[in-house]
Design a protein around this motif. Structure first.
Motif, PDB file in Angstrom:
ATOM      1  N   VAL A 153       8.544   0.473   9.453  1.00  0.00           N
ATOM      2  CA  VAL A 153       8.865   1.709  10.169  1.00  0.00           C
ATOM      3  C   VAL A 153       8.447   2.862   9.265  1.00  0.00           C
ATOM      4  O   VAL A 153       8.827   2.915   8.095  1.00  0.00           O
ATOM      5  CB  VAL A 153      10.375   1.813  10.476  1.00  0.00           C
ATOM      6  CG1 VAL A 153      10.677   3.107  11.230  1.00  0.00           C
ATOM      7  CG2 VAL A 153      10.834   0.601  11.270  1.00  0.00           C
ATOM      8  N   GLU A 154       7.634   3.766   9.795  1.00  0.00           N
ATOM      9  CA  GLU A 154       7.158   4.875   8.959  1.00  0.00           C
ATOM     10  C   GLU A 154       7.050   6.161   9.772  1.00  0.00           C
ATOM     11  O   GLU A 154       6.867   6.132  10.995  1.00  0.00           O
ATOM     12  CB  GLU A 154       5.823   4.538   8.306  1.00  0.00           C
ATOM     13  CG  GLU A 154       4.696   4.254   9.256  1.00  0.00           C
ATOM     14  CD  GLU A 154       3.429   3.787   8.542  1.00  0.00           C
ATOM     15  OE1 GLU A 154       3.543   3.013   7.569  1.00  0.00           O
ATOM     16  OE2 GLU A 154       2.336   4.190   8.959  1.00  0.00           O
ATOM     17  N   GLY A 155       7.151   7.269   9.080  1.00  0.00           N
ATOM     18  CA  GLY A 155       7.019   8.555   9.743  1.00  0.00           C
ATOM     19  C   GLY A 155       5.634   8.729  10.333  1.00  0.00           C
ATOM     20  O   GLY A 155       4.649   8.214   9.805  1.00  0.00           O
ATOM     21  N   ALA A 210      14.553   4.365  10.938  1.00  0.00           N
ATOM     22  CA  ALA A 210      14.021   5.471  11.735  1.00  0.00           C
ATOM     23  C   ALA A 210      14.934   6.686  11.671  1.00  0.00           C
ATOM     24  O   ALA A 210      14.471   7.833  11.596  1.00  0.00           O
ATOM     25  CB  ALA A 210      13.833   5.025  13.181  1.00  0.00           C
ATOM     26  N   ALA A 211      16.254   6.456  11.680  1.00  0.00           N
ATOM     27  CA  ALA A 211      17.200   7.569  11.595  1.00  0.00           C
ATOM     28  C   ALA A 211      17.065   8.286  10.259  1.00  0.00           C
ATOM     29  O   ALA A 211      17.168   9.521  10.187  1.00  0.00           O
ATOM     30  CB  ALA A 211      18.627   7.052  11.783  1.00  0.00           C
ATOM     31  N   ALA A 212      16.830   7.509   9.175  1.00  0.00           N
ATOM     32  CA  ALA A 212      16.689   8.109   7.856  1.00  0.00           C
ATOM     33  C   ALA A 212      15.365   8.845   7.707  1.00  0.00           C
ATOM     34  O   ALA A 212      15.299   9.916   7.083  1.00  0.00           O
ATOM     35  CB  ALA A 212      16.816   7.027   6.785  1.00  0.00           C
ATOM     36  N   THR A 259       0.838  -1.202   0.000  1.00  0.00           N
ATOM     37  CA  THR A 259       0.000   0.000   0.000  1.00  0.00           C
ATOM     38  C   THR A 259       0.875   1.254   0.000  1.00  0.00           C
ATOM     39  O   THR A 259       0.692   2.161  -0.821  1.00  0.00           O
ATOM     40  CB  THR A 259      -0.912   0.028   1.238  1.00  0.00           C
ATOM     41  OG1 THR A 259      -1.746  -1.129   1.254  1.00  0.00           O
ATOM     42  CG2 THR A 259      -1.792   1.270   1.232  1.00  0.00           C
ATOM     43  N   ARG A 260       1.830   1.319   0.941  1.00  0.00           N
ATOM     44  CA  ARG A 260       2.698   2.476   1.035  1.00  0.00           C
ATOM     45  C   ARG A 260       3.478   2.700  -0.277  1.00  0.00           C
ATOM     46  O   ARG A 260       3.581   3.826  -0.772  1.00  0.00           O
ATOM     47  CB  ARG A 260       3.701   2.287   2.175  1.00  0.00           C
ATOM     48  CG  ARG A 260       3.125   2.542   3.537  1.00  0.00           C
ATOM     49  CD  ARG A 260       3.116   4.032   3.837  1.00  0.00           C
ATOM     50  NE  ARG A 260       2.527   4.276   5.141  1.00  0.00           N
ATOM     51  CZ  ARG A 260       1.248   4.543   5.348  1.00  0.00           C
ATOM     52  NH1 ARG A 260       0.411   4.628   4.333  1.00  0.00           N
ATOM     53  NH2 ARG A 260       0.780   4.743   6.564  1.00  0.00           N
ATOM     54  N   GLY A 285       7.443   8.795   5.032  1.00  0.00           N
ATOM     55  CA  GLY A 285       8.574   7.946   4.699  1.00  0.00           C
ATOM     56  C   GLY A 285       8.386   6.588   5.356  1.00  0.00           C
ATOM     57  O   GLY A 285       7.812   6.484   6.438  1.00  0.00           O
ATOM     58  N   HIS A 286       8.870   5.529   4.713  1.00  0.00           N
ATOM     59  CA  HIS A 286       8.617   4.192   5.249  1.00  0.00           C
ATOM     60  C   HIS A 286       9.697   3.226   4.784  1.00  0.00           C
ATOM     61  O   HIS A 286      10.357   3.449   3.760  1.00  0.00           O
ATOM     62  CB  HIS A 286       7.248   3.677   4.792  1.00  0.00           C
ATOM     63  CG  HIS A 286       7.136   3.524   3.306  1.00  0.00           C
ATOM     64  ND1 HIS A 286       6.901   4.594   2.468  1.00  0.00           N
ATOM     65  CD2 HIS A 286       7.245   2.449   2.500  1.00  0.00           C
ATOM     66  CE1 HIS A 286       6.856   4.186   1.222  1.00  0.00           C
ATOM     67  NE2 HIS A 286       7.069   2.892   1.205  1.00  0.00           N
ATOM     68  N   ALA A 287       9.871   2.146   5.536  1.00  0.00           N
ATOM     69  CA  ALA A 287      10.814   1.103   5.166  1.00  0.00           C
ATOM     70  C   ALA A 287      10.439  -0.174   5.907  1.00  0.00           C
ATOM     71  O   ALA A 287       9.958  -0.125   7.049  1.00  0.00           O
ATOM     72  CB  ALA A 287      12.240   1.504   5.498  1.00  0.00           C
ATOM     73  N   MET A 288      10.660  -1.317   5.271  1.00  0.00           N
ATOM     74  CA  MET A 288      10.465  -2.611   5.910  1.00  0.00           C
ATOM     75  C   MET A 288      11.756  -2.996   6.614  1.00  0.00           C
ATOM     76  O   MET A 288      12.853  -2.877   6.043  1.00  0.00           O
ATOM     77  CB  MET A 288      10.111  -3.656   4.851  1.00  0.00           C
ATOM     78  CG  MET A 288       9.658  -4.986   5.416  1.00  0.00           C
ATOM     79  SD  MET A 288       8.022  -4.885   6.170  1.00  0.00           S
ATOM     80  CE  MET A 288       8.066  -6.348   7.222  1.00  0.00           C
TER      81      MET A 288
END
Length: 430
Positions: free
Chosen positions: A197-199, A144-146, A117-118, A130-133
């Motif tokens: 992890v997402e903003g 999270a740092a990015a 979805t993201r 912003g998001h990442a698996m």
């Protein structure tokens, strides 16, 4: 066509879904259709609404497919109905196999898989955090740092805000990842392990239930969500205003319509969660089924739109009428314990200003655990109606205060122990 029928995958529990089944059954009969149910529980109340009921382990998808194919030999299946989150994907696959209206395979995967979805909505240029698996705590910390704190850490494919945690800074990130990862292990096999992890999208949260007919998005009602138990996101209440100005907000409606188009949703009912941020509406997720938490019931009370009728119309390939017939307000408030406990008794009010219904949600002897040891730790709910939102909120507060709970506190679960879920409560949020 001989023996035309709608195939229903899972009835849900009486407390949460009978109102929906009742309307769907009446609508189906008016169209000359039978309802045929494949269910995981032996029927009791369901006998009043279904022509045929087959009991099978519908959470074993091979078993479900076999039973559905057998039913299709006895009936001319013209549509498939489902409102239970873990069964949405196999139901859409069956609709595609039978050649009847459904979410579409692309649509159901786009809704079920939050990572997908993201990715799809970001590629389409819709406002997204912003998001990442992340597969490990180390990957989560780097993501999270990015992205930048605060971040939300959550499982890839679960409902009811289970395992969703806010990490305000780096000190809370590892614990948030562990909670989300462990919660993911009770979900569908393809999506177990790790976390997204997402903003954090800051702003009020709403949900929008709508119908999709041949790709056309038709909004029905909007619920304003109340959450609690920070840093978790337990859903403690919802209010639906039939005259909510957001129902005619062009930016919101365009955002949701574009999201459905980009995800490939073709036919069905959806429950879209949105944050109203300073930069505009941000889609949190699109679910390929009606909302849980009795939100569709609130929508019916507030707007007159009957979600059971809409379900049947869309499944049968007809464009539904979602014109509201009233503009009232209805809300629900869930009762949670202050600490982990064993419940001995719950007593709910039988009357009060605007009280529509109230019910205990657990049996005596039920263990309730708050996050992160458990989720949906609800002992009761109250539903109230009013002419305006302020009065509805006052009535909900008074009704909730009238609930009496006899419970024994217990020690929290040790860190890393398996989650405990009260039997049947997941169905409250589908």
């Amino acid at each position: 066509m001989d023996n035309p029928a709608l195939l229903v995958i899972g009835s849900g529990l009486k407390l949460y879904r009978e109102y929906l089944v009742r309307s769907a059954s009446a609508r189906a009969r008016s169209l000359g259709l039978d309802l045929v149910l494949i269910n995981n529980l032996h029927p009791t109340w369901q006998h009043d609404y279904f022509t045929e009921i087959t009991v099978a382990n519908i959470f074993d998808h091979d078993v479900l497919r076999a039973q559905a194919r057998a039913a299709a030999k006895r009936w001319s299946v013209v549509g498939v109905l489902c409102w239970d989150e873990p069964l949405v994907m196999p139901s859409a696959e069956l609709a595609a196999e039978f050649g009847v209206p459904g979410l579409s395979l692309a649509g159901v995967h786009g809704c079920r898989d939050k990572k997908r979805t993201r990715t799809r909505l970001t590629e389409a240029g819709l406002p997204q955090p912003g998001h990442a698996m992340a597969a490990t705590p180390e990957e989560a910390r780097a993501a999270a740092a990015a992205i930048g704190y605060p971040v939300v850490v959550k499982p890839r494919a679960l409902g009811a805000s289970m395992g969703v945690v806010l990490a305000a800074d780096e000190s809370g990130l590892d614990a948030a990842f562990r909670v989300a990862h462990e919660a993911s292990l009770i979900g569908d096999a393809p999506y177990r392990g790790g976390a997204i992890v997402e903003g954090y999208a800051d702003g009020p949260e709403i949900s929008v239930d709508g119908a999709v007919h041949k790709g056309e998005y038709l909004p029905m009602f909007i619920a304003r969500k109340q959450t609690g138990h920070a840093p978790y996101f337990e859903e403690v209440g919802h209010v639906v205003d039939g005259a909510d100005p957001l129902l005619s907000d062009p930016v919101l409606l365009d955002t949701i319509t574009r999201a459905h188009r980009e995800l490939g949703v073709e036919n069905g009912l959806t429950h879209t969660e949105v944050r109203l941020t300073a930069r505009g509406p941000v889609i949190i997720e699109v679910n390929g089924r009606l909302g849980g938490d009795l939100i569709p019931y609130l929508g019916k009370l507030a707007t007159g739109i009957d979600p059971g009728e809409v379900l049947v119309d869309v499944a049968a390939g007809n464009r539904p009428d979602v014109t509201p017939s009233r503009a009232g307000v209805a809300g629900i408030r869930f009762g949670y314990p202050d600490t982990d406990c064993v419940v001995h008794a719950v007593r709910v009010p039988e009357s009060g200003p605007g009280l529509v219904t109230a019910a205990a949600m657990v049996d005596p002897g039920t263990t309730l655990r708050l996050p992160p040891g458990g989720y949906i730790a609800r002992h009761s709910f109250v539903v109230c109606a009013a002419e305006d939102t302020a009065t509805c909120a006052e009535r909900l507060t008074a009704a909730a205060a009238a609930v009496e709970v006899d419970a024994e506190p217990i020690a929290p679960k040790p860190e890393g122990a398996a989650l405990e879920m009260p039997a049947g409560l997941l169905d409250a949020d589908a």
